[in-house]
Design a protein around this motif. Structure first.
Motif, PDB file in Angstrom:
ATOM      1  N   GLY A 428       0.556  -1.157   0.085  1.00 41.18           N
ATOM      2  CA  GLY A 428      -0.245   0.195   0.091  1.00 41.18           C
ATOM      3  C   GLY A 428       1.230   1.709  -0.160  1.00 41.18           C
ATOM      4  N   LEU A 429       1.805   1.051  -0.424  1.00 42.94           N
ATOM      5  CA  LEU A 429       3.550   2.258  -0.216  1.00 42.94           C
ATOM      6  C   LEU A 429       3.899   2.870  -2.012  1.00 42.94           C
ATOM      7  N   ASP A 430       3.906   4.020  -2.044  1.00 37.49           N
ATOM      8  CA  ASP A 430       4.455   4.589  -3.060  1.00 37.49           C
ATOM      9  C   ASP A 430       5.958   4.521  -2.499  1.00 37.49           C
ATOM     10  N   LEU A 431       6.318   3.494  -3.927  1.00 34.62           N
ATOM     11  CA  LEU A 431       8.043   2.986  -3.503  1.00 34.62           C
ATOM     12  C   LEU A 431       9.008   3.450  -5.260  1.00 34.62           C
ATOM     13  N   ALA A 432       8.412   4.158  -5.394  1.00 36.21           N
ATOM     14  CA  ALA A 432       8.879   4.501  -7.181  1.00 36.21           C
ATOM     15  C   ALA A 432      10.516   5.264  -6.218  1.00 36.21           C
ATOM     16  N   GLU A 433       9.677   5.905  -5.865  1.00 38.50           N
ATOM     17  CA  GLU A 433      11.918   6.630  -5.013  1.00 38.50           C
ATOM     18  C   GLU A 433      12.997   5.558  -5.572  1.00 38.50           C
ATOM     19  N   ILE A 434      12.612   4.232  -4.756  1.00 41.35           N
ATOM     20  CA  ILE A 434      13.509   3.549  -4.976  1.00 41.35           C
ATOM     21  C   ILE A 434      14.205   2.865  -5.086  1.00 41.35           C
ATOM     22  N   PHE A 435      12.659   2.100  -6.470  1.00 43.56           N
ATOM     23  CA  PHE A 435      12.874   1.926  -7.973  1.00 43.56           C
ATOM     24  C   PHE A 435      14.037   2.953  -8.864  1.00 43.56           C
ATOM     25  N   GLU A 436      13.620   3.931  -8.650  1.00 40.87           N
ATOM     26  CA  GLU A 436      14.818   4.044  -9.833  1.00 40.87           C
ATOM     27  C   GLU A 436      15.583   4.738  -9.404  1.00 40.87           C
ATOM     28  N   ALA A 437      15.693   4.493  -8.410  1.00 45.59           N
ATOM     29  CA  ALA A 437      16.848   5.009  -7.209  1.00 45.59           C
ATOM     30  C   ALA A 437      18.111   4.148  -8.379  1.00 45.59           C
ATOM     31  N   ALA A 438      17.871   2.915  -8.430  1.00 44.89           N
ATOM     32  CA  ALA A 438      18.333   1.989  -9.229  1.00 44.89           C
ATOM     33  C   ALA A 438      18.731   1.927 -10.453  1.00 44.89           C
ATOM     34  N   HIS A 439      18.373   3.110 -11.059  1.00 49.76           N
ATOM     35  CA  HIS A 439      18.552   3.668 -12.722  1.00 49.76           C
ATOM     36  C   HIS A 439      19.369   4.333 -12.741  1.00 49.76           C
ATOM     37  N   HIS A 440      19.972   5.301 -11.736  1.00 47.82           N
ATOM     38  CA  HIS A 440      20.507   6.244 -11.593  1.00 47.82           C
ATOM     39  C   HIS A 440      21.936   6.112 -10.644  1.00 47.82           C
ATOM     40  N   THR A 441      22.609   7.543 -10.803  1.00 44.03           N
ATOM     41  CA  THR A 441      23.598   7.468  -9.808  1.00 44.03           C
ATOM     42  C   THR A 441      24.024   8.261  -9.276  1.00 44.03           C
ATOM     43  N   GLU A 442      22.425   8.994  -8.468  1.00 43.05           N
ATOM     44  CA  GLU A 442      22.745   9.830  -7.996  1.00 43.05           C
ATOM     45  C   GLU A 442      21.671   9.152  -6.637  1.00 43.05           C
ATOM     46  N   GLU A 443      22.551   9.536  -5.230  1.00 44.67           N
ATOM     47  CA  GLU A 443      22.312   8.450  -3.784  1.00 44.67           C
ATOM     48  C   GLU A 443      21.062   9.223  -3.478  1.00 44.67           C
ATOM     49  N   LEU A 444      20.253   7.867  -3.148  1.00 46.84           N
ATOM     50  CA  LEU A 444      19.178   8.276  -1.847  1.00 46.84           C
ATOM     51  C   LEU A 444      19.548   8.571  -0.434  1.00 46.84           C
ATOM     52  N   ASP A 445      19.226   9.776  -0.141  1.00 48.06           N
ATOM     53  CA  ASP A 445      18.849  10.066   0.967  1.00 48.06           C
ATOM     54  C   ASP A 445      18.445   9.273   2.656  1.00 48.06           C
ATOM     55  N   TYR A 446      19.767   7.976   2.529  1.00 48.34           N
ATOM     56  CA  TYR A 446      19.439   6.939   3.047  1.00 48.34           C
ATOM     57  C   TYR A 446      19.412   7.097   4.619  1.00 48.34           C
ATOM     58  N   ASN A 447      19.665   8.359   5.326  1.00 45.88           N
ATOM     59  CA  ASN A 447      19.617   8.825   6.583  1.00 45.88           C
ATOM     60  C   ASN A 447      17.418   9.048   6.781  1.00 45.88           C
ATOM     61  N   ARG A 448      16.718   9.846   5.351  1.00 47.01           N
ATOM     62  CA  ARG A 448      15.791   9.753   5.926  1.00 47.01           C
ATOM     63  C   ARG A 448      15.162   8.288   6.017  1.00 47.01           C
ATOM     64  N   PHE A 449      15.264   7.082   5.288  1.00 45.28           N
ATOM     65  CA  PHE A 449      14.517   5.833   5.742  1.00 45.28           C
ATOM     66  C   PHE A 449      15.185   5.937   7.086  1.00 45.28           C
ATOM     67  N   PHE A 450      16.685   5.175   7.427  1.00 43.31           N
ATOM     68  CA  PHE A 450      16.860   5.069   9.137  1.00 43.31           C
ATOM     69  C   PHE A 450      16.432   5.464  10.161  1.00 43.31           C
ATOM     70  N   ALA A 451      16.329   6.431   9.522  1.00 44.78           N
ATOM     71  CA  ALA A 451      15.195   7.669  10.360  1.00 44.78           C
ATOM     72  C   ALA A 451      14.168   6.951  11.342  1.00 44.78           C
ATOM     73  N   ALA A 452      13.607   6.589  10.269  1.00 50.48           N
ATOM     74  CA  ALA A 452      11.983   5.958  10.380  1.00 50.48           C
ATOM     75  C   ALA A 452      11.765   4.595  11.735  1.00 50.48           C
ATOM     76  N   VAL A 453      13.284   4.060  11.471  1.00 56.00           N
ATOM     77  CA  VAL A 453      12.959   3.156  12.392  1.00 56.00           C
ATOM     78  C   VAL A 453      14.072   3.647  13.486  1.00 56.00           C
ATOM     79  N   GLY A 454      14.385   4.440  13.358  1.00 56.40           N
ATOM     80  CA  GLY A 454      15.033   4.976  15.022  1.00 56.40           C
ATOM     81  C   GLY A 454      16.808   4.610  14.872  1.00 56.40           C
ATOM     82  N   TYR A 455      17.213   5.281  13.520  1.00 57.83           N
ATOM     83  CA  TYR A 455      18.432   4.573  13.370  1.00 57.83           C
ATOM     84  C   TYR A 455      19.270   6.007  12.168  1.00 57.83           C
ATOM     85  N   GLU A 456      20.566   5.834  11.841  1.00 57.53           N
ATOM     86  CA  GLU A 456      21.563   6.831  11.399  1.00 57.53           C
ATOM     87  C   GLU A 456      22.445   6.645  10.559  1.00 57.53           C
ATOM     88  N   LEU A 457      22.731   6.831   9.841  1.00 54.74           N
ATOM     89  CA  LEU A 457      24.228   6.329   8.866  1.00 54.74           C
ATOM     90  C   LEU A 457      24.829   8.016   9.482  1.00 54.74           C
TER      91      LEU A 457
END
Length: 579
Positions: A428-457
Motif C-alpha cells: 500500500g506504499l509508493d515505492l517508486a523513489e527507491i526503484f527509480e534510484a536503481a536506474h540513476h547514479t544519484e544516491e538516496l538520502d538513506y538517513n531519511r529511511f533509517f530515521a524512520a526506524v530509529g537509526y542513522e548512518l
C-alpha cells in the motif's frame, strides 16, 4: 521422438592430468544431422567462459564405424545422423579452481555440467541419463540429480536445464546428512578442514528453516551442499537443488570467519527461491549460446546480499551490533568506489557480462557491484515498508507474494515494473523513489529511511584530516608499482598512472614497507605539492602532485538518541530484537 534417448558416461582414465572422458549415446533421433553444442556460460555466473575450448578428441561413430562430422562454430559440431545409436566421444580438460568450472586431479573431480555435457540443438527439453565410472580409489558421488533405476551410479535429468544446473562432486568427500524444513540435506566436504559436523548441521538447519518461513514453502525434497576447502578460499554458486561453496579449511574455528561462512550458506540457499524460481524474464528459459541480458540482478543478487546477513542476525548468530556493522560495510563498499557516480545498479546488472567478472585497474572508477548497491537499496525498501505499514509488513511479504504470483501461479519471469507494482500493491506504499534510484547514479538520502526506524548512518571519517594521493600501490620483487588511481584524486589529476614504478618522494627514496610514504603523509599539509620520481616504461620522470584530504568514508549505523518509543519499536522489528 518418444523412443529417443540420450545417455552420458563419464570416466577418468587420467585424472592426475585433469581430464574427464565423456561418451554420449544418442538414439533414435529423426534429423538428417544433429548439431551438438556446448554452453558458452553457466547459469548464475554471468560471463561468456567459452567452455568448448577445453574439449579435445571429438569423435563420432555408429556400430564402431566413423560418422562424418564438421565443426560449424566455436561450440557447435554438426554430426551426420545414422538413425540408430550414435556414439560421441570427447575429453574435457578441467583445472580451474572456482565454484563454476571443472576441476579434476588425482584426488577428486568437480564436474560443472555446462562445461562438460554437449546437448543436441533444439532439444534442450530432452531427458538424459548419466553414468559415472569411478576410478579405483574414489568411492563417493554427490549431486542434486536423482538416481536412475538403471544402475547404482546412474543419474537422470528431466531436461538439459536441470542437467546444467546440477554440479557433480566425485571422489572421497566427507558426506553427512540432516533434515531441515522437511527436506533431506546432504553436506559434502572436500579438502578436509576444522569444521564441526554437528554444529554446522544445527546452524544450517536454523538458516534453512528461517528462509523457508520467509518464502512460505521449501520447493525441494532434497538439497546438496558441496563445499571445497582450500588453504584460502571463498565464493559460492547457486543451483536448483544444490550449491557449491568455497571456504578456508582452517577458518571454521575462527568466530568471524565461521559467521561469514554461514552468511555465504544463507546467501546461496536464498537463491533457491530468489533467481532459481522467482526471476526476471531474461533468466529463463536460457540461451546457452550467448549473453542473457537483464537489468534485474540488483534485485536477484542485491536483495539476496541484503538478506544473507539479516538471516544470520535473525538466527541469532550475529548480535544486532554485528549485523549493523556488516550492513554498514555495504555502504563503505559502494561509497568508497568512485564508480558509484558513474554506473547505476541497473546498468551494472546489464553489463555484468563484460564488467563484473572482468575487473581491471580502472574498474573502481567506472563500475559498482550490483550486490552491494542492490543490498543498500533493499534495506531502504525493507525499513520503508516496515515504517510505512507500522510494522505489519516488510520486504519478506513482497518476496513471498512475488514468488506465489510469478513462479507458482503464472509460471513465468517478471518485468521490473511488474515487481514494483506488486510490491506497492502488497504494502500500500509508493515505492517508486527507491526503484527509480536503481536506474540513476544519484544516491538516496538513506538517513531519511533509517530515521524512520530509529537509526542513522554516520561517517566516522567525516572530520578526518588525513591526507592521500588517491592511489593503491604494491611491492613486486623489491620495487613499488601503482595498481589503482582513484578518479578525481590528486594522483588522477596529476597524471600518475597504473604500472608507474614509484622510486622517490621529495628526494627521499621509497622503501617497500611504505614508511617513507607514511612519514610524508603525516608531515605534509593539505595542498602541498610533492615531487614523485617514477619510472614509466623504463623512462624516468617526475610527477608534481598536490596532496588532498583522504576522501575515504567509514560508515557506521547507530541508534538515534532522540528516536521516539514508537520508532524504536519499529527498529526492533527490523532487527529482530525481542527485549
Amino acid at each position: 521422438m518418444s523412443s529417443s534417448s540420450i545417455h552420458f558416461s563419464l570416466s577418468f582414465k587420467e585424472p592426475q592430468a585433469h581430464y574427464v572422458e565423456i561418451e554420449m549415446d544418442i538414439d533414435h533421433f529423426e534429423e538428417k544431422f544433429i548439431d551438438l553444442k556446448m554452453p558458452v556460460w553457466t547459469p548464475g555466473s554471468y560471463l561468456v567462459r567459452e567452455f568448448a575450448r577445453h574439449i579435445e578428441g571429438f569423435e563420432a561413430s555408429a556400430d564402431g564405424l566413423p560418422v562424418h562430422f564438421e565443426k560449424l562454430a566455436k561450440n557447435t559440431w554438426r554430426v551426420e545422423n545414422p538413425h540408430e545409436r550414435l556414439k560421441i566421444r570427447y575429453r574435457v580438460y578441467g583445472f580451474e579452481i572456482s565454484v563454476r568450472t571443472n576441476f579434476i586431479d588425482a584426488d577428486h573431480a568437480f564436474i560443472s555440467p555446462a562445461g562438460t555435457f554437449l546437448y543436441p540443438d533444439g532439444h534442450l527439453e530432452h531427458p538424459s541419463t548419466i553414468q559415472i565410472n569411478l576410478p579405483e580409489k574414489w568411492k563417493q558421488v554427490s549431486t542434486g540429480l536423482p538416481k536412475s533405476a538403471t544402475g547404482e551410479l546412474h543419474y537422470s535429468a528431466d531436461n538439459f536445464d536441470i542437467l546444467f544446473d546440477s554440479p557433480i562432486e566425485i571422489g572421497n568427500q566427507d558426506i553427512w546428512h540432516f533434515d531441515a524444513a522437511n527436506v533431506a540435506h546432504e553436506f559434502a566436504m572436500v579438502g578436509g578442514g576444522s569444521y564441526n559436523k554437528q554444529q554446522l548441521s544445527a546452524d544450517i538447519q536454523k538458516i534453512v528453516e528461517e528462509e523457508t518461513r520467509i518464502w512460505g514453502e521449501n520447493p525441494n525434497t532434497n538439497y546438496v551442499f558441496i563445499t571445497h576447502n582450500y588453504q584460502s578460499g571463498g565464493g559460492g554458486l547457486e543451483h536448483i537443488n544444490s550449491t557449491v561453496l568455497g571456504a578456508s579449511r582452517n577458518a571454521y574455528k575462527i568466530d568471524a570467519a565461521y559467521k561469514n561462512f554461514l552468511s555465504l550458506v544463507a546467501h546461496e540457499y536464498f537463491h533457491l527461491w530468489n533467481v532459481k524460481r522467482l526471476r526476471p524474464k531474461a533468466l529463463g528459459p536460457f540461451d546457452y549460446d550467448q549473453e542473457n541480458y537483464t537489468e534485474g540482478l540488483w534485485i536477484m543478487e542485491g536483495f539476496t546480499a541484503y538478506y544473507d546477513n539479516l538471516i544470520i542476525r535473525r538466527c541469532g548468530f550475529f548480535s544486532a551490533k554485528e549485523y549493523l556493522n556488516a550492513l554498514a560495510n555495504e555502504f563503505n563498499l559502494v561509497y568508497n568506489r568512485a564508480g558509484h557516480r558513474v554506473q547505476s545498479a541497473a546498468q551494472a546488472s546489464f553489463d555484468t557480462w563484460i564488467k563484473q567478472y572482468r575487473p581491471d585497474e580502472n574498474s573502481i572508477n567506472s563500475s559498482i557491484s550490483y550486490y552491494n548497491k542492490g543490498a543498500i537499496l533493499a534495506v531502504a525498501l525493507d525499513i520503508h515498508i516496515i515504517a510505512g505499514t507500522e510494522g505489519t509488513k516488510r520486504l519478506d511479504d513482497v518476496l513471498r507474494a512475488a514468488y506465489n504470483l510469478f513462479y507458482k501461479k503464472e509460471q513465468r519471469g517478471f518485468e521490473e515494473h511488474e515487481f514494483q507494482q506488486l510490491a506497492e500493491q502488497v504494502t500500500g506504499l509508493d515505492l517508486a523513489e527507491i526503484f527509480e534510484a536503481a536506474h540513476h547514479t544519484e544516491e538516496l538520502d538513506y538517513n531519511r529511511f533509517f530515521a524512520a526506524v530509529g537509526y542513522e548512518l554516520i561517517d566516522l571519517n567525516k572530520d578526518s584530516h588525513d591526507l592521500s594521493l588517491g592511489i593503491r600501490y604494491q611491492e613486486q620483487e623489491g620495487r613499488i608499482f601503482v595498481k589503482n588511481v582513484e578518479r578525481g584524486s590528486a594522483a588522477w589529476d596529476a597524471g600518475l598512472n597504473v604500472n608507474d614504478e614509484l622510486i622517490a618522494i621529495n628526494g627521499s627514496r621509497l622503501d617497500v614497507a611504505g614508511k617513507e610514504m607514511e612519514f610524508m603523509l603525516e608531515q605534509a599539509k593539505e595542498d602541498d605539492i610533492i615531487d614523485i620520481l617514477i619510472a614509466r616504461d623504463g623512462r624516468i620522470r617526475t610527477i608534481h602532485s598536490p596532496l588532498r584530504r583522504n576522501n575515504k568514508q567509514l560508515w557506521s549505523i547507530q541508534p538515534k538518541s532522540d528516536a521516539s518509543s514508537t520508532v524504536k519499536a519499529l527498529g526492533k522489528i527490523w532487527l529482530s530484537i525481542s527485549e
